[in-house]
Design a protein around this motif. Structure first.
Motif, PDB file in Angstrom:
ATOM      1  N   ALA A   1       0.851  -1.186   0.000  1.00 21.63           N
ATOM      2  CA  ALA A   1       0.000   0.000   0.000  1.00 21.63           C
ATOM      3  C   ALA A   1       0.892   1.243   0.000  1.00 21.63           C
ATOM      4  CB  ALA A   1      -0.911  -0.002   1.220  1.00 21.63           C
ATOM      5  N   PHE A   2       0.577   2.199  -0.867  1.00 22.75           N
ATOM      6  CA  PHE A   2       1.335   3.455  -1.037  1.00 22.75           C
ATOM      7  C   PHE A   2       2.718   3.232  -1.665  1.00 22.75           C
ATOM      8  CE2 PHE A   2      -0.702   4.464   3.320  1.00 22.75           C
ATOM      9  CZ  PHE A   2      -1.961   4.468   2.757  1.00 22.75           C
ATOM     10  N   GLY A   3       3.062   1.987  -1.961  1.00 22.31           N
ATOM     11  CA  GLY A   3       4.317   1.741  -2.657  1.00 22.31           C
ATOM     12  C   GLY A   3       4.138   2.013  -4.139  1.00 22.31           C
ATOM     13  N   TYR A   4       5.125   1.648  -4.920  1.00 24.03           N
ATOM     14  CA  TYR A   4       4.990   1.697  -6.371  1.00 24.03           C
ATOM     15  C   TYR A   4       5.993   0.747  -6.988  1.00 24.03           C
ATOM     16  CZ  TYR A   4       9.008   4.880  -7.262  1.00 24.03           C
ATOM     17  OH  TYR A   4      10.253   5.450  -7.389  1.00 24.03           O
ATOM     18  N   ARG A   5       5.987   0.656  -8.309  1.00 25.06           N
ATOM     19  CA  ARG A   5       6.708  -0.439  -8.947  1.00 25.06           C
ATOM     20  C   ARG A   5       8.213  -0.397  -8.732  1.00 25.06           C
ATOM     21  NH1 ARG A   5       5.278   2.758 -13.775  1.00 25.06           N
ATOM     22  NH2 ARG A   5       7.139   3.289 -15.012  1.00 25.06           N
ATOM     23  N   MET A   6       8.770   0.755  -8.312  1.00 27.34           N
ATOM     24  CA  MET A   6      10.211   0.863  -8.086  1.00 27.34           C
ATOM     25  C   MET A   6      10.603   0.591  -6.639  1.00 27.34           C
ATOM     26  SD  MET A   6      11.564   1.653 -11.010  1.00 27.34           S
ATOM     27  CE  MET A   6      13.165   2.329 -10.575  1.00 27.34           C
ATOM     28  N   SER A   7       9.667   0.174  -5.810  1.00 25.52           N
ATOM     29  CA  SER A   7       9.933   0.094  -4.371  1.00 25.52           C
ATOM     30  C   SER A   7      11.061  -0.864  -4.004  1.00 25.52           C
ATOM     31  CB  SER A   7       8.658  -0.287  -3.613  1.00 25.52           C
ATOM     32  OG  SER A   7       8.265  -1.604  -3.937  1.00 25.52           O
ATOM     33  N   ASN A   8      11.267  -1.901  -4.807  1.00 26.68           N
ATOM     34  CA  ASN A   8      12.336  -2.873  -4.533  1.00 26.68           C
ATOM     35  C   ASN A   8      13.276  -2.983  -5.724  1.00 26.68           C
ATOM     36  OD1 ASN A   8      10.199  -3.510  -2.507  1.00 26.68           O
ATOM     37  ND2 ASN A   8      11.676  -5.067  -1.919  1.00 26.68           N
TER      38      ASN A   8
ATOM     39  N   ASP B   1       2.548  -1.682 -11.193  1.00 22.28           N
ATOM     40  CA  ASP B   1       1.940  -0.550 -10.490  1.00 22.28           C
ATOM     41  C   ASP B   1       0.452  -0.824 -10.382  1.00 22.28           C
ATOM     42  OD1 ASP B   1       3.684   1.406  -9.600  1.00 22.28           O
ATOM     43  OD2 ASP B   1       3.816   2.416 -11.531  1.00 22.28           O
ATOM     44  N   HIS B   2      -0.036  -1.022  -9.155  1.00 17.82           N
ATOM     45  CA  HIS B   2      -1.481  -1.169  -8.959  1.00 17.82           C
ATOM     46  C   HIS B   2      -2.088   0.243  -8.971  1.00 17.82           C
ATOM     47  CE1 HIS B   2      -1.281  -5.459  -8.076  1.00 17.82           C
ATOM     48  NE2 HIS B   2      -0.239  -5.209  -7.288  1.00 17.82           N
ATOM     49  N   THR B   3      -2.529   0.664 -10.130  1.00 18.31           N
ATOM     50  CA  THR B   3      -2.993   2.029 -10.335  1.00 18.31           C
ATOM     51  C   THR B   3      -4.041   2.417  -9.293  1.00 18.31           C
ATOM     52  OG1 THR B   3      -2.756   1.493 -12.678  1.00 18.31           O
ATOM     53  CG2 THR B   3      -3.688   3.653 -12.141  1.00 18.31           C
TER      54      THR B   3
ATOM     55  N   THR C   1       1.808   6.421 -10.267  1.00 18.25           N
ATOM     56  CA  THR C   1       1.945   5.601 -11.457  1.00 18.25           C
ATOM     57  C   THR C   1       2.251   6.504 -12.643  1.00 18.25           C
ATOM     58  OG1 THR C   1       0.389   3.923 -10.662  1.00 18.25           O
ATOM     59  CG2 THR C   1       0.801   3.999 -13.034  1.00 18.25           C
ATOM     60  N   LYS C   2       3.382   6.270 -13.291  1.00 18.58           N
ATOM     61  CA  LYS C   2       3.741   7.007 -14.502  1.00 18.58           C
ATOM     62  C   LYS C   2       3.450   6.100 -15.691  1.00 18.58           C
ATOM     63  CE  LYS C   2       5.566  10.482 -16.828  1.00 18.58           C
ATOM     64  NZ  LYS C   2       6.981  10.846 -16.643  1.00 18.58           N
ATOM     65  N   GLN C   3       2.378   6.419 -16.432  1.00 15.43           N
ATOM     66  CA  GLN C   3       1.997   5.605 -17.575  1.00 15.43           C
ATOM     67  C   GLN C   3       2.869   5.927 -18.780  1.00 15.43           C
ATOM     68  OE1 GLN C   3      -2.724   4.841 -16.522  1.00 15.43           O
ATOM     69  NE2 GLN C   3      -2.214   6.282 -18.151  1.00 15.43           N
ATOM     70  N   GLU C   4       2.848   5.041 -19.737  1.00 15.99           N
ATOM     71  CA  GLU C   4       3.690   5.210 -20.921  1.00 15.99           C
ATOM     72  C   GLU C   4       3.234   6.361 -21.805  1.00 15.99           C
ATOM     73  OE1 GLU C   4       6.773   3.503 -21.722  1.00 15.99           O
ATOM     74  OE2 GLU C   4       6.322   3.457 -19.589  1.00 15.99           O
ATOM     75  N   ASP C   5       1.993   6.820 -21.643  1.00 13.50           N
ATOM     76  CA  ASP C   5       1.530   7.985 -22.406  1.00 13.50           C
ATOM     77  C   ASP C   5       1.924   9.298 -21.733  1.00 13.50           C
ATOM     78  OD1 ASP C   5      -0.135   8.062 -20.222  1.00 13.50           O
ATOM     79  OD2 ASP C   5      -2.012   7.856 -21.338  1.00 13.50           O
TER      80      ASP C   5
ATOM     81  N   GLY D   1       1.169  -6.367  -1.155  1.00 12.44           N
ATOM     82  CA  GLY D   1       1.634  -7.040  -2.371  1.00 12.44           C
ATOM     83  C   GLY D   1       2.050  -8.472  -2.103  1.00 12.44           C
ATOM     84  N   GLY D   2       2.550  -8.746  -0.902  1.00 15.83           N
ATOM     85  CA  GLY D   2       2.878 -10.115  -0.526  1.00 15.83           C
ATOM     86  C   GLY D   2       1.626 -10.968  -0.419  1.00 15.83           C
ATOM     87  N   ALA D   3       0.567 -10.367   0.154  1.00 13.79           N
ATOM     88  CA  ALA D   3      -0.716 -11.067   0.243  1.00 13.79           C
ATOM     89  C   ALA D   3      -1.251 -11.376  -1.153  1.00 13.79           C
ATOM     90  CB  ALA D   3      -1.719 -10.207   1.011  1.00 13.79           C
ATOM     91  N   THR D   4      -1.111 -10.399  -2.053  1.00 13.91           N
ATOM     92  CA  THR D   4      -1.550 -10.582  -3.439  1.00 13.91           C
ATOM     93  C   THR D   4      -0.797 -11.733  -4.096  1.00 13.91           C
ATOM     94  OG1 THR D   4      -1.974  -8.198  -3.583  1.00 13.91           O
ATOM     95  CG2 THR D   4      -1.840  -9.413  -5.654  1.00 13.91           C
ATOM     96  N   SER D   5       0.509 -11.756  -3.916  1.00 16.85           N
ATOM     97  CA  SER D   5       1.342 -12.800  -4.510  1.00 16.85           C
ATOM     98  C   SER D   5       0.958 -14.181  -3.986  1.00 16.85           C
ATOM     99  CB  SER D   5       2.816 -12.518  -4.228  1.00 16.85           C
ATOM    100  OG  SER D   5       3.192 -11.266  -4.760  1.00 16.85           O
ATOM    101  N   ALA D   6       0.722 -14.273  -2.683  1.00 19.57           N
ATOM    102  CA  ALA D   6       0.350 -15.563  -2.095  1.00 19.57           C
ATOM    103  C   ALA D   6      -0.973 -16.056  -2.652  1.00 19.57           C
ATOM    104  CB  ALA D   6       0.276 -15.435  -0.577  1.00 19.57           C
ATOM    105  N   GLN D   7      -1.917 -15.141  -2.844  1.00 17.35           N
ATOM    106  CA  GLN D   7      -3.218 -15.553  -3.364  1.00 17.35           C
ATOM    107  C   GLN D   7      -3.120 -16.029  -4.814  1.00 17.35           C
ATOM    108  OE1 GLN D   7      -5.701 -16.077  -1.590  1.00 17.35           O
ATOM    109  NE2 GLN D   7      -7.314 -16.448  -3.121  1.00 17.35           N
TER     110      GLN D   7
END
Length: 445
Positions: free
Chosen positions: A181-188, A206-208, A214-218, A296-302
């Motif tokens: 939560a509040f992280g982003y795709r560069m966090s690790n 990035d969970h928008t 979130t910096k989109q490609e556009d 995100g860990g919970a998401t991965s486990a599910q």
């Protein structure tokens, strides 16, 4: 530390000139001019030397010192002399300039310079980003009708001899990451680099509207949804009733698991396309791992439980919310169905202590006991944010966002992330590359 030293010197100079000026009843214009020029010259020397690693945190201070030096040169060239001093104005100017100096140095205090964690593998690392649109889902965070968009960044083994960061020859296991939560795709970022350098392709999502940014490609930048942020903070502070908390968590999990499932399906489909980018064609989709931090860990486990294509799961200091299957008689119901994949839980010290007290009433412990191959890792003195790069990039922000009780001796941030990266690499090597590395069921660092 360097920012603190520079701040102290500049404030002392400001106070010193003010006191000296009041004693001499002079504005000391010429003396200040020479000091301004010398200060900027010294700053430039520090930037050119290894002392200051030039970055955004030094930009405003450098500009300020440069302007001060330029004004000082004009004072000397034009032969301007010192004049009288008004006590009230001198004190006000000193306080104003001190405040300005603090603001200019502040970025270097929030983001102190540090030695980056360099990857240890044999490969160079390339990266590419994509913004994907899930046509099957509507975006409920926006007022206007739109489909859900998810941005993914890939890190992959790169061939240094080729141009444009071409992917190295071979097939490489795929690992997908979900931020907290509040992280982003560069966090690790350091973890992705480490894995890619050892022959993995890493996809970070990035969970928008759940991501801090979130910096989109556009080119469009999307920040976290305020309601989500408020709900998450209230939940963290214990201001939400247990059943309401359960319902909120299930809603968050639904969004995130659908994001991750969509990305995984997109990758599998794209990799089979004739026109696919070489990165997709180099993915070994017979060996897929997932990992994430916190939510995100919970998401991965599910996803690990639901998707047969996933071979191994790592939960970085998260509660396995997907293992909570209901809410009855004022309590959460934890699944007793064995977790079907090799799984590793990495805990901060207080999180592990709390989990052990609850035993199998806590979903991670239940999964650990029921899974055919399960591991637990605890880093002593660590906090929740210790397992992200933020602890190194900005200790101030990391401490501000910390949700765990830190022990008397906090772990060194660099040691913690390097240890975590090594543990993650060992685990994925064992289950995605069939290495013979032995891993103890429980490890304490």
């Amino acid at each position: 530390m360097l920012g603190v030293i520079i701040l102290g010197i500049l404030i002392l100079l400001e106070i010193g000139f003010t006191i000296s000026g009041l004693m001499k009843k002079s504005n000391l214009k010429r003396e200040k001019a020479y000091v301004s020029i010398a200060s900027f010259a010294l700053f430039l020397i520090l930037v050119i030397s290894p002392v200051i690693n030039w970055g955004f945190q030094w930009t405003m201070l450098g500009l300020f010192l440069g302007i001060q030096a330029l004004l000082g040169i004009l004072v000397i060239v034009r032969g301007k002399q010192n004049s009288g001093l008004n006590t009230g104005k001198a004190i006000f100017k000193c306080l104003s300039r001190t405040f300005l100096i603090v603001m200019l140095v502040f970025p270097s205090l929030i983001f102190p310079q540090y030695d980056p964690i360099n990857p240890t593998g044999e490969y160079a690392v390339g990266t590419k980003s994509y913004t994907l649109t899930d046509e099957s889902r509507e975006e409920y965070f926006t007022e206007e009708k739109d489909n859900r968009k998810v941005t993914v960044q890939l890190w992959y083994p790169s061939d240094l001899s080729a141009q444009e960061e071409a992917i190295a020859q071979g097939k490489f296991p795929l690992v997908i990451f979900s931020h907290g939560a509040f992280g982003y795709r560069m966090s690790n970022y350091s973890t992705y680099q480490e894995l890619a350098s050892h022959g993995y392709i890493v996809a970070s999502i990035d969970h928008t509207y759940h991501a801090f940014m979130t910096k989109q490609e556009d080119g469009k930048t999307i920040t976290a949804d305020m309601k989500f942020m408020n709900d998450a903070m209230m939940a963290q502070n214990g201001a939400v009733e247990a059943e309401e908390m359960y319902n909120m968590e299930q809603e968050w999990m639904k969004l995130r698991t659908e994001d991750m499932a969509f990305v995984l399906d997109y990758i599998k489909e794209t990799a089979m396309s004739v026109d696919a980018d070489a990165v997709y064609k180099s993915m070994d989709l017979e060996h897929i791992g997932v990992f994430g931090h916190s939510l995100g860990g919970a998401t991965s486990a599910q996803i690990g439980r639901e998707d047969a294509a996933v071979d191994a799961v790592i939960v970085l200091d998260g509660t396995m919310l997907g293992e909570i299957t209901g809410f009855e008689n004022g309590k959460e119901v934890v699944s007793d169905v064995p977790f079907p994949k090799p799984i590793m839980n990495i805990y901060n010290e207080s999180h592990y202590a709390d989990a052990v007290k609850l035993q199998e009433q806590y979903p991670n412990i239940a999964a650990y006991r029921n899974a055919p191959e399960a591991y637990q890792v605890v880093v002593k003195g660590s906090g929740h944010m210790s397992f992200t790069d933020l602890a190194i990039i900005s200790p101030f922000l990391s401490n501000m966002l910390e949700t765990s009780k830190l022990g008397a001796e906090a772990v060194d941030a660099r040691y913690c992330i390097e240890t975590t990266n090594n543990v993650i690499l060992q685990f994925f090597d064992r289950y995605l590359k069939s290495s013979n590395v032995e891993i103890a069921k429980e490890r304490f660092f």
